[in-house]
Design a protein around this motif. Sequence first.
Motif, PDB file in Angstrom:
ATOM      1  N   THR A  11       0.840  -1.200   0.000  1.00 50.74           N
ATOM      2  CA  THR A  11       0.000   0.000   0.000  1.00 50.74           C
ATOM      3  C   THR A  11       0.877   1.253   0.000  1.00 50.74           C
ATOM      4  N   PHE A  12       1.953   1.206   0.773  1.00 48.42           N
ATOM      5  CA  PHE A  12       2.903   2.327   0.855  1.00 48.42           C
ATOM      6  C   PHE A  12       2.183   3.624   1.219  1.00 48.42           C
ATOM      7  N   ASP A  13       1.264   3.535   2.184  1.00 44.83           N
ATOM      8  CA  ASP A  13       0.536   4.727   2.628  1.00 44.83           C
ATOM      9  C   ASP A  13       1.394   5.484   3.646  1.00 44.83           C
ATOM     10  N   PHE A  15       4.174   7.312   3.260  1.00 48.89           N
ATOM     11  CA  PHE A  15       5.470   6.719   2.894  1.00 48.89           C
ATOM     12  C   PHE A  15       6.539   6.945   3.983  1.00 48.89           C
ATOM     13  N   HIS A  16       7.205   5.865   4.381  1.00 48.78           N
ATOM     14  CA  HIS A  16       8.220   5.967   5.442  1.00 48.78           C
ATOM     15  C   HIS A  16       9.480   5.183   5.068  1.00 48.78           C
ATOM     16  N   VAL A  17      10.488   5.246   5.940  1.00 46.24           N
ATOM     17  CA  VAL A  17      11.806   4.692   5.600  1.00 46.24           C
ATOM     18  C   VAL A  17      11.772   3.161   5.465  1.00 46.24           C
ATOM     19  N   GLY A  18      10.841   2.492   6.152  1.00 45.63           N
ATOM     20  CA  GLY A  18      10.693   1.039   5.989  1.00 45.63           C
ATOM     21  C   GLY A  18      10.278   0.705   4.563  1.00 45.63           C
ATOM     22  N   HIS A  19       9.404   1.533   4.003  1.00 47.71           N
ATOM     23  CA  HIS A  19       8.982   1.352   2.606  1.00 47.71           C
ATOM     24  C   HIS A  19      10.177   1.557   1.664  1.00 47.71           C
ATOM     25  N   LEU A  20      10.894   2.650   1.884  1.00 44.18           N
ATOM     26  CA  LEU A  20      12.042   2.955   1.019  1.00 44.18           C
ATOM     27  C   LEU A  20      13.055   1.815   1.047  1.00 44.18           C
ATOM     28  N   LYS A  46      -9.825  -4.665   2.669  1.00 44.71           N
ATOM     29  CA  LYS A  46      -8.909  -5.410   3.547  1.00 44.71           C
ATOM     30  C   LYS A  46      -8.945  -4.880   4.980  1.00 44.71           C
ATOM     31  N   LYS A  47      -8.954  -3.543   5.125  1.00 43.10           N
ATOM     32  CA  LYS A  47      -8.760  -2.936   6.454  1.00 43.10           C
ATOM     33  C   LYS A  47      -9.951  -2.110   6.929  1.00 43.10           C
ATOM     34  N   ALA A  48     -11.016  -2.051   6.111  1.00 42.83           N
ATOM     35  CA  ALA A  48     -12.219  -1.277   6.447  1.00 42.83           C
ATOM     36  C   ALA A  48     -11.918   0.214   6.658  1.00 42.83           C
ATOM     37  N   ASP A  96       8.803  -9.853   5.496  1.00 44.27           N
ATOM     38  CA  ASP A  96       8.687 -11.139   6.202  1.00 44.27           C
ATOM     39  C   ASP A  96       7.449 -11.218   7.104  1.00 44.27           C
ATOM     40  N   ASP A  97       6.629 -10.143   7.119  1.00 42.56           N
ATOM     41  CA  ASP A  97       5.311 -10.272   7.750  1.00 42.56           C
ATOM     42  C   ASP A  97       4.443 -11.241   6.925  1.00 42.56           C
ATOM     43  N   TRP A  98       4.863 -11.511   5.681  1.00 46.99           N
ATOM     44  CA  TRP A  98       4.127 -12.436   4.800  1.00 46.99           C
ATOM     45  C   TRP A  98       4.821 -13.792   4.676  1.00 46.99           C
ATOM     46  N   ARG A 116      11.523  -6.943   7.683  1.00 40.51           N
ATOM     47  CA  ARG A 116      10.983  -5.584   7.789  1.00 40.51           C
ATOM     48  C   ARG A 116      11.942  -4.710   8.582  1.00 40.51           C
ATOM     49  N   THR A 117      11.937  -3.423   8.307  1.00 39.88           N
ATOM     50  CA  THR A 117      12.660  -2.466   9.153  1.00 39.88           C
ATOM     51  C   THR A 117      11.946  -2.423  10.505  1.00 39.88           C
ATOM     52  N   PRO A 118      12.698  -2.614  11.604  1.00 40.03           N
ATOM     53  CA  PRO A 118      12.020  -2.670  12.905  1.00 40.03           C
ATOM     54  C   PRO A 118      11.384  -1.341  13.316  1.00 40.03           C
ATOM     55  N   ALA A 119      10.349  -1.448  14.107  1.00 37.96           N
ATOM     56  CA  ALA A 119       9.780  -0.313  14.860  1.00 37.96           C
ATOM     57  C   ALA A 119       9.225   0.832  14.022  1.00 37.96           C
ATOM     58  N   ILE A 120       8.790   0.539  12.792  1.00 39.86           N
ATOM     59  CA  ILE A 120       8.090   1.592  12.047  1.00 39.86           C
ATOM     60  C   ILE A 120       7.010   0.961  11.180  1.00 39.86           C
ATOM     61  N   SER A 121       5.851   1.576  11.164  1.00 33.47           N
ATOM     62  CA  SER A 121       4.776   1.147  10.260  1.00 33.47           C
ATOM     63  C   SER A 121       3.840   2.322  10.062  1.00 33.47           C
ATOM     64  N   THR A 122       3.077   2.256   8.972  1.00 32.24           N
ATOM     65  CA  THR A 122       2.076   3.291   8.698  1.00 32.24           C
ATOM     66  C   THR A 122       1.084   3.382   9.854  1.00 32.24           C
ATOM     67  N   THR A 123       0.653   2.226  10.355  1.00 34.35           N
ATOM     68  CA  THR A 123      -0.314   2.213  11.461  1.00 34.35           C
ATOM     69  C   THR A 123       0.264   2.934  12.679  1.00 34.35           C
ATOM     70  N   ALA A 124       1.537   2.648  13.012  1.00 31.89           N
ATOM     71  CA  ALA A 124       2.161   3.288  14.185  1.00 31.89           C
ATOM     72  C   ALA A 124       2.276   4.799  13.988  1.00 31.89           C
TER      73      ALA A 124
HETATM   74  N1  CTP Z   1       7.731  -2.802   5.228  1.00 29.43           N
HETATM   75  C1  CTP Z   1       9.021  -2.991   5.756  1.00 29.43           C
HETATM   76  N2  CTP Z   1       9.344  -2.457   6.974  1.00 29.43           N
HETATM   77  C2  CTP Z   1       8.420  -1.778   7.692  1.00 29.43           C
HETATM   78  C3  CTP Z   1       7.108  -1.570   7.177  1.00 29.43           C
HETATM   79  C4  CTP Z   1       6.796  -2.105   5.914  1.00 29.43           C
HETATM   80  O1  CTP Z   1       9.866  -3.618   5.119  1.00 29.43           O
HETATM   81  N3  CTP Z   1       8.768  -1.318   8.893  1.00 29.43           N
HETATM   82  C5  CTP Z   1       7.394  -3.405   3.937  1.00 29.43           C
HETATM   83  C6  CTP Z   1       6.269  -4.445   4.056  1.00 29.43           C
HETATM   84  O2  CTP Z   1       6.782  -5.675   4.500  1.00 29.43           O
HETATM   85  C7  CTP Z   1       5.767  -4.472   2.630  1.00 29.43           C
HETATM   86  C8  CTP Z   1       5.959  -3.021   2.150  1.00 29.43           C
HETATM   87  O3  CTP Z   1       6.877  -2.418   3.076  1.00 29.43           O
HETATM   88  O4  CTP Z   1       6.555  -5.341   1.856  1.00 29.43           O
HETATM   89  C9  CTP Z   1       4.657  -2.247   2.119  1.00 29.43           C
HETATM   90  O5  CTP Z   1       4.085  -2.367   3.400  1.00 29.43           O
HETATM   91  P1  CTP Z   1       2.745  -1.695   3.871  1.00 29.43           P
HETATM   92  O6  CTP Z   1       1.829  -2.736   4.423  1.00 29.43           O
HETATM   93  O7  CTP Z   1       2.224  -0.792   2.838  1.00 29.43           O
HETATM   94  O8  CTP Z   1       3.321  -0.777   5.083  1.00 29.43           O
HETATM   95  P2  CTP Z   1       3.118  -0.836   6.649  1.00 29.43           P
HETATM   96  O9  CTP Z   1       3.911   0.286   7.238  1.00 29.43           O
HETATM   97  O10 CTP Z   1       3.399  -2.230   7.177  1.00 29.43           O
HETATM   98  O11 CTP Z   1       1.565  -0.491   6.760  1.00 29.43           O
HETATM   99  P3  CTP Z   1       0.465  -0.875   7.864  1.00 29.43           P
HETATM  100  O12 CTP Z   1       0.938  -0.378   9.192  1.00 29.43           O
HETATM  101  O13 CTP Z   1      -0.778  -0.143   7.376  1.00 29.43           O
HETATM  102  O14 CTP Z   1       0.311  -2.380   7.803  1.00 29.43           O
END
Ligand code: CTP
Length: 131
Positions: A11-13, A15-20, A46-48, A96-98, A116-124
């Motif tokens: 989704t890359f919503d 956009f953060h450094v884990g995505h990059l 998927k997420k409502a 690797d969440d998948w 995954r890059t630790p400790a960062i996510s779009t949700t957080a």
């Molecule tokens: N990703 C990653 N490291 C993170 C977050 C995301 O490597 N810290 C990777 C995911 O594994 C995926 C891609 O970035 O392959 C897109 O992830 P996405 O689900 O869009 O991002 P999230 O930040 O995980 O979003 P959410 O919190 O909504 O699940």
Amino acid sequence: MNNLRVITFGTFDVFHVGHLRILQRAKELGSHLIVGVSSDQLNFSKKARFPVYSQDERIEIIKNLRCVDEIFLEESLELKAEYIQQYHADILVMGDDWEGKFDHLQQLCRIMYLPRTPAISTTAIIEKIRD
Ligand code: CTP
């Protein structure tokens, strides 16, 4: 450098450094990186909730990254096999969440799960801003 075509999805919503970093690491595995950006509708089912950034904005960001060569709109989670074939991908990269979830596609291409890059996510990030 090899000649391999790498495909990844997300989704890359917000956009953060884990995505990059996952996109950069995916690109290092081959010579051509194709990114399937999930549609707004797919995220809603998927997420409502709809993403913070629209699909047009997310696509604009991803397609302008130096490591990305080609993008398309991912409209269904069930079409991974079709997308792999349509874009002639040699490697599917997923975070690797998948882990293990796409092993059934192994007859089509190589499947690689990257940490995954630790400790960062779009949700957080959304929760942090909201608080
Ligand atoms: N990703 C990653 N490291 C993170 C977050 C995301 O490597 N810290 C990777 C995911 O594994 C995926 C891609 O970035 O392959 C897109 O992830 P996405 O689900 O869009 O991002 P999230 O930040 O995980 O979003 P959410 O919190 O909504 O699940």
